[in-house]
Motif scaffolding. Sequence first.
Motif, PDB file in Angstrom:
ATOM      1  N   GLU A 657       0.892  -1.003   0.139  1.00  0.00           N
ATOM      2  CA  GLU A 657       0.057  -0.100  -0.006  1.00  0.00           C
ATOM      3  C   GLU A 657       0.923   1.156  -0.026  1.00  0.00           C
ATOM      4  O   GLU A 657       1.623   1.422   0.844  1.00  0.00           O
ATOM      5  CB  GLU A 657      -0.955  -0.023   1.109  1.00  0.00           C
ATOM      6  CG  GLU A 657      -1.831   1.311   1.531  1.00  0.00           C
ATOM      7  CD  GLU A 657      -2.358   1.221   2.969  1.00  0.00           C
ATOM      8  OE1 GLU A 657      -3.076   0.163   3.156  1.00  0.00           O
ATOM      9  OE2 GLU A 657      -1.936   1.900   3.569  1.00  0.00           O
ATOM     10  N   ILE A 658       0.887   1.888  -1.183  1.00  0.00           N
ATOM     11  CA  ILE A 658       2.108   2.880  -1.172  1.00  0.00           C
ATOM     12  C   ILE A 658       1.214   4.234  -0.903  1.00  0.00           C
ATOM     13  O   ILE A 658       0.288   4.655  -1.471  1.00  0.00           O
ATOM     14  CB  ILE A 658       2.366   2.871  -2.756  1.00  0.00           C
ATOM     15  CG1 ILE A 658       3.149   1.669  -3.029  1.00  0.00           C
ATOM     16  CG2 ILE A 658       3.306   4.395  -2.934  1.00  0.00           C
ATOM     17  CD1 ILE A 658       4.073   1.754  -4.323  1.00  0.00           C
ATOM     18  N   THR A 659       1.690   5.157  -0.142  1.00  0.00           N
ATOM     19  CA  THR A 659       1.297   6.452   0.481  1.00  0.00           C
ATOM     20  C   THR A 659       2.435   7.314   0.138  1.00  0.00           C
ATOM     21  O   THR A 659       3.373   7.346   0.802  1.00  0.00           O
ATOM     22  CB  THR A 659       0.863   6.614   1.824  1.00  0.00           C
ATOM     23  OG1 THR A 659      -0.298   5.479   2.117  1.00  0.00           O
ATOM     24  CG2 THR A 659       0.045   7.683   2.025  1.00  0.00           C
ATOM     25  N   LYS A 660       1.938   8.276  -0.795  1.00  0.00           N
ATOM     26  CA  LYS A 660       3.205   9.849  -0.977  1.00  0.00           C
ATOM     27  C   LYS A 660       2.733  10.864   0.058  1.00  0.00           C
ATOM     28  O   LYS A 660       1.470  11.156  -0.059  1.00  0.00           O
ATOM     29  CB  LYS A 660       3.224  10.022  -2.394  1.00  0.00           C
ATOM     30  CG  LYS A 660       3.453   8.773  -3.149  1.00  0.00           C
ATOM     31  CD  LYS A 660       3.950   9.246  -4.656  1.00  0.00           C
ATOM     32  CE  LYS A 660       2.520   9.573  -5.350  1.00  0.00           C
ATOM     33  NZ  LYS A 660       1.617   8.468  -5.502  1.00  0.00           N
ATOM     34  N   VAL A 661       3.579  11.156   0.775  1.00  0.00           N
ATOM     35  CA  VAL A 661       3.422  12.422   1.665  1.00  0.00           C
ATOM     36  C   VAL A 661       4.346  13.359   1.434  1.00  0.00           C
ATOM     37  O   VAL A 661       5.405  13.267   0.772  1.00  0.00           O
ATOM     38  CB  VAL A 661       3.622  12.000   3.160  1.00  0.00           C
ATOM     39  CG1 VAL A 661       2.724  10.750   3.334  1.00  0.00           C
ATOM     40  CG2 VAL A 661       4.723  11.533   3.488  1.00  0.00           C
ATOM     41  N   PRO A 662       3.890  14.682   1.744  1.00  0.00           N
ATOM     42  CA  PRO A 662       4.963  15.812   1.680  1.00  0.00           C
ATOM     43  C   PRO A 662       6.394  15.710   2.316  1.00  0.00           C
ATOM     44  O   PRO A 662       6.446  14.912   3.264  1.00  0.00           O
ATOM     45  CB  PRO A 662       4.113  16.902   2.313  1.00  0.00           C
ATOM     46  CG  PRO A 662       2.857  16.478   2.347  1.00  0.00           C
ATOM     47  CD  PRO A 662       2.991  15.101   2.657  1.00  0.00           C
ATOM     48  N   ASP A 663       7.322  15.918   1.682  1.00  0.00           N
ATOM     49  CA  ASP A 663       8.627  15.908   2.142  1.00  0.00           C
ATOM     50  C   ASP A 663       8.891  16.303   3.510  1.00  0.00           C
ATOM     51  O   ASP A 663       9.726  15.660   4.463  1.00  0.00           O
ATOM     52  CB  ASP A 663       9.661  16.530   1.234  1.00  0.00           C
ATOM     53  CG  ASP A 663       9.987  15.967  -0.263  1.00  0.00           C
ATOM     54  OD1 ASP A 663       9.039  14.863  -0.541  1.00  0.00           O
ATOM     55  OD2 ASP A 663      10.848  16.252  -0.879  1.00  0.00           O
ATOM     56  N   GLU A 664       8.248  17.598   3.886  1.00  0.00           N
ATOM     57  CA  GLU A 664       8.555  17.812   5.149  1.00  0.00           C
ATOM     58  C   GLU A 664       7.798  16.955   6.300  1.00  0.00           C
ATOM     59  O   GLU A 664       8.288  17.291   7.665  1.00  0.00           O
ATOM     60  CB  GLU A 664       8.028  19.469   5.247  1.00  0.00           C
ATOM     61  CG  GLU A 664       6.435  19.604   5.157  1.00  0.00           C
ATOM     62  CD  GLU A 664       6.046  19.727   3.435  1.00  0.00           C
ATOM     63  OE1 GLU A 664       5.163  20.201   3.210  1.00  0.00           O
ATOM     64  OE2 GLU A 664       7.042  19.419   2.607  1.00  0.00           O
ATOM     65  N   ASN A 665       6.929  16.340   6.024  1.00  0.00           N
ATOM     66  CA  ASN A 665       6.208  15.397   7.087  1.00  0.00           C
ATOM     67  C   ASN A 665       6.818  14.016   7.128  1.00  0.00           C
ATOM     68  O   ASN A 665       6.477  13.185   7.732  1.00  0.00           O
ATOM     69  CB  ASN A 665       4.655  15.201   6.565  1.00  0.00           C
ATOM     70  CG  ASN A 665       4.115  16.805   6.833  1.00  0.00           C
ATOM     71  OD1 ASN A 665       4.440  17.622   7.313  1.00  0.00           O
ATOM     72  ND2 ASN A 665       2.906  16.831   6.163  1.00  0.00           N
ATOM     73  N   TYR A 666       7.491  13.821   5.842  1.00  0.00           N
ATOM     74  CA  TYR A 666       7.907  12.091   5.568  1.00  0.00           C
ATOM     75  C   TYR A 666       8.767  11.599   6.958  1.00  0.00           C
ATOM     76  O   TYR A 666       8.450  10.566   7.334  1.00  0.00           O
ATOM     77  CB  TYR A 666       8.857  12.330   4.274  1.00  0.00           C
ATOM     78  CG  TYR A 666       9.187  10.841   4.055  1.00  0.00           C
ATOM     79  CD1 TYR A 666       8.337   9.935   3.803  1.00  0.00           C
ATOM     80  CD2 TYR A 666      10.481  10.674   4.059  1.00  0.00           C
ATOM     81  CE1 TYR A 666       8.763   8.653   3.228  1.00  0.00           C
ATOM     82  CE2 TYR A 666      10.959   9.456   3.640  1.00  0.00           C
ATOM     83  CZ  TYR A 666      10.056   8.110   3.561  1.00  0.00           C
ATOM     84  OH  TYR A 666      10.686   6.972   2.968  1.00  0.00           O
ATOM     85  N   PHE A 667       9.802  12.134   7.067  1.00  0.00           N
ATOM     86  CA  PHE A 667      10.673  11.520   8.191  1.00  0.00           C
ATOM     87  C   PHE A 667       9.995  11.818   9.658  1.00  0.00           C
ATOM     88  O   PHE A 667       9.647  10.709  10.503  1.00  0.00           O
ATOM     89  CB  PHE A 667      11.815  12.320   8.224  1.00  0.00           C
ATOM     90  CG  PHE A 667      12.894  11.542   9.147  1.00  0.00           C
ATOM     91  CD1 PHE A 667      13.684  10.410   8.345  1.00  0.00           C
ATOM     92  CD2 PHE A 667      13.362  11.934  10.331  1.00  0.00           C
ATOM     93  CE1 PHE A 667      14.530   9.674   9.011  1.00  0.00           C
ATOM     94  CE2 PHE A 667      14.063  11.031  11.082  1.00  0.00           C
ATOM     95  CZ  PHE A 667      14.725   9.973  10.369  1.00  0.00           C
ATOM     96  N   LYS A 668       9.515  13.005  10.222  1.00  0.00           N
ATOM     97  CA  LYS A 668       9.194  13.103  11.449  1.00  0.00           C
ATOM     98  C   LYS A 668       7.808  12.225  11.739  1.00  0.00           C
ATOM     99  O   LYS A 668       7.493  11.641  12.716  1.00  0.00           O
ATOM    100  CB  LYS A 668       8.809  14.598  11.575  1.00  0.00           C
ATOM    101  CG  LYS A 668       8.355  14.695  13.161  1.00  0.00           C
ATOM    102  CD  LYS A 668       8.264  16.422  13.352  1.00  0.00           C
ATOM    103  CE  LYS A 668       6.928  16.982  12.577  1.00  0.00           C
ATOM    104  NZ  LYS A 668       6.857  18.340  12.718  1.00  0.00           N
ATOM    105  N   ASP A 669       6.550  12.630  10.784  1.00  0.00           N
ATOM    106  CA  ASP A 669       5.497  12.025  10.984  1.00  0.00           C
ATOM    107  C   ASP A 669       5.212  10.612  10.625  1.00  0.00           C
ATOM    108  O   ASP A 669       4.122   9.924  10.953  1.00  0.00           O
ATOM    109  CB  ASP A 669       4.539  12.817  10.274  1.00  0.00           C
ATOM    110  CG  ASP A 669       4.218  14.373  10.681  1.00  0.00           C
ATOM    111  OD1 ASP A 669       4.974  14.447  11.932  1.00  0.00           O
ATOM    112  OD2 ASP A 669       3.783  15.043  10.036  1.00  0.00           O
TER     113      ASP A 669
END
Length: 803
Positions: A657-669
């Motif tokens: 299940e692939i979910t693409k998220v904003p770069d600024e949220n990727y690592f922390k969230d």
Amino acid sequence: MSHVGVPRGTARKRRSLALLTTGVLTLPVLAGCSSGDSGASGTTAPQDIAVAARNLVAEGGTVNWAVDALPTTLNAFQADADSTTTRITGALLPTLFPLDAQGRPRLNPDYLESAKVVESEPRQVVLYRLNQQAVWSDGREIGAADFVAQWRALSGKDTAFWTARNAGYERIEKIERGADDLEVRVTFAKPYADWRSLFSPLYPKEVTGSPDAFNDGARTTLKATSGPFRLRGVDKKTGEVTLVRNPRWWGSPAKLDSLVFRAVAPQNRTEALIAGKVDVADIDAAAAHRIAQAAGGKGADGKPLAQGPGAQGPGVQEGPAAALRSWAVVHGSDAKAAAAALAAREKNRAAAEAYATEQSGLRAYAVRKSLEPAYTQLALNGESGPLADDRVRRAVARALNRQELVDTVLGPLGLPAQPLGSHLALAGQPAYKDSSGALGGHDTEEAQALLADAGWTPEGAVKKSDGTKAGSEAGKKEAGKKDAEKKDAEKKDAERKEAEKKGTKAGAADGKTGDGAGEREPGADDGLYIVGDDNKPGDSGPAGAATHVLAPAPTAAFHSSALLRQAGYLSGSGTSEDVPSRVAAQDKRPGGAAGAYAPAGTAAPAQVPDGRRGPLGKDGKPLTLRFVLPSGPGSEPLRSVGDKISAMLEAVGIRTEITKVPDENYFKDHVASGAYDLALYSWPATAYPATDDRPIFAKPVPATDGSLLVEQNYTRVGTDHIDQLFDRALSELDEDTAQDLMKQADARIWAAAGSIPLYQRPQLVATDRKLANVGAFGFGAPHYQDIGFKKPQAAGAPANKKK
């Protein structure tokens, strides 16, 4: 390139790049992995920095160096310090043991005459002999007082100092003046193998001597420095940090008058280069292709650089047949069509001319390329879910063809394309050894066997009957449920017909899924798709529906070619929406075949032959892993790798299940919080793995509140044995023995299968062709004092020093 990181309180800080998780294992293959191979190995790439002797470099001029953003702090020991902080402080402050081109710490003679362990019993004692000319920019000599102040600030004993790391400093017992003012004697309470990592950078006591000065005073300015350059100022309005030649520098004087670090977002680098606003900039592969095309398709080394999509620019894709058709339309009898064709030709001509002008500007630059001192890994979150079983993690690893992934990223750039074999060293470093054999290579049959042993089978994906008989109460309830569903479907059909009269689609407003999922509003779910979901091929709902269903991947026997072709269709839309993790509704109609949800506009590839391996499951639940990827414009290569990994996993029956998220949220969230099963992110290289890498692979421990303390182990996979090997290496003063312990630890990290190293990241740097001693540094630290513009006789053309 953006560098994202999460601080921790008690260890040397590491950051993920490009942006950005236990059990008892049987390790029969580790017996032969515990020793040997003391020398450097593996394929690496040399520095590419246009080396020139100092007598061939002109005096004066200014170099503008692109960075991602202005540093939020100039204190490298604070939590929000980043790569720009490191770059700037490298030119301003002492680094006692900078890394050489092979990633080895080397004594810096500008600051030290010598540094060595003079006693090991009963305490380890290191004696530093300072360069007698070494002074701060205010004229004060560098001395023991600066070492003492930094130790007290970073030891962790005084919590008033807001520090992000104190590894090594907490082991120091005392620091004293030696035989004279040039000697500093450091005594350790516990042996510390990585003592060379300490006091770099070294700050003056005015910065580290008090909490106020440490916490706030050094964030935007440094009153005293000690490097070839000194700080002139930070201008937030223009986004510039300006360094100028240090008149008190005792070493080889800086060739440049000034060095300006200018904030330029990665996506704006090509435009800045064309406009001449920067002279040095890290770039992506697309920009490198454009510069290579401007130089006749060759890199700075004269070798061809593979052309990327769009590298030829607008207007050149039109072949003879298209040109003939255009001519016929222009000269045809349809005046309206002729006018449109003329306008299109004029627009294309103007775009081609603008592109040619831009390419002319890019000819002033060369692409310097090497391998970055960082590696990209596939992280497997072993905290819960299917990946908590080490057999499933190892199956994922065995399903990967790492060589194909490496070829995709590094091959087109002409860089050494070899999968990375170590978590703790990169190819070329003395401690490097390929320990991937502890886990095993690409083997789809072995991956399937591991999954079957863990209970994941094709039969397990089918929900079993509850065993009730016909006419039973349960059967009546089921029949009633079906009647209700039929009535609901009839109601929805009536609503859809009514909505069509009004020009809308049923289901678009409320975003519901089910049989009408294919009719949702376009773009509503572009951030998520499922590889291997069970939908009828080609059924995408009514005409104009946003969802497209892809044909499934072929069997494992055909995956080498067909899977990678399919992966090209799974590149995603690049949306920046943060889509919640969830499984899209399945089409339950008869004849459904495994496919994949894809972003709007994705074309479906041809169907594959019957007989492919279907999805796996257990107790009626499918084996589906949440794969989180960044969605930003600079993350296309990472998403491409992710798509190929998903296709490889589907070949053995694992859906993603692939979910693409904003770069600024990727690592922390997502990565740091553990909201993922699979993720791609990077770690920087280090010369001190016993110190720097321990928190990355340390076994998580339960906290008093029931949470899990993971330090920087975002895969949540670790063992006591790995921790013990790190601890032993950290206290081992014999370098060969310490390296051997780290190689043993790496073999066990491979076997635990929480992190699968893929490749060393490419390092692409655009530099003005007239510049010397700057470019792709690889492991090595820049010698800022040697950077400058070539003299006319060295450059082969009149010097063009920038003022």
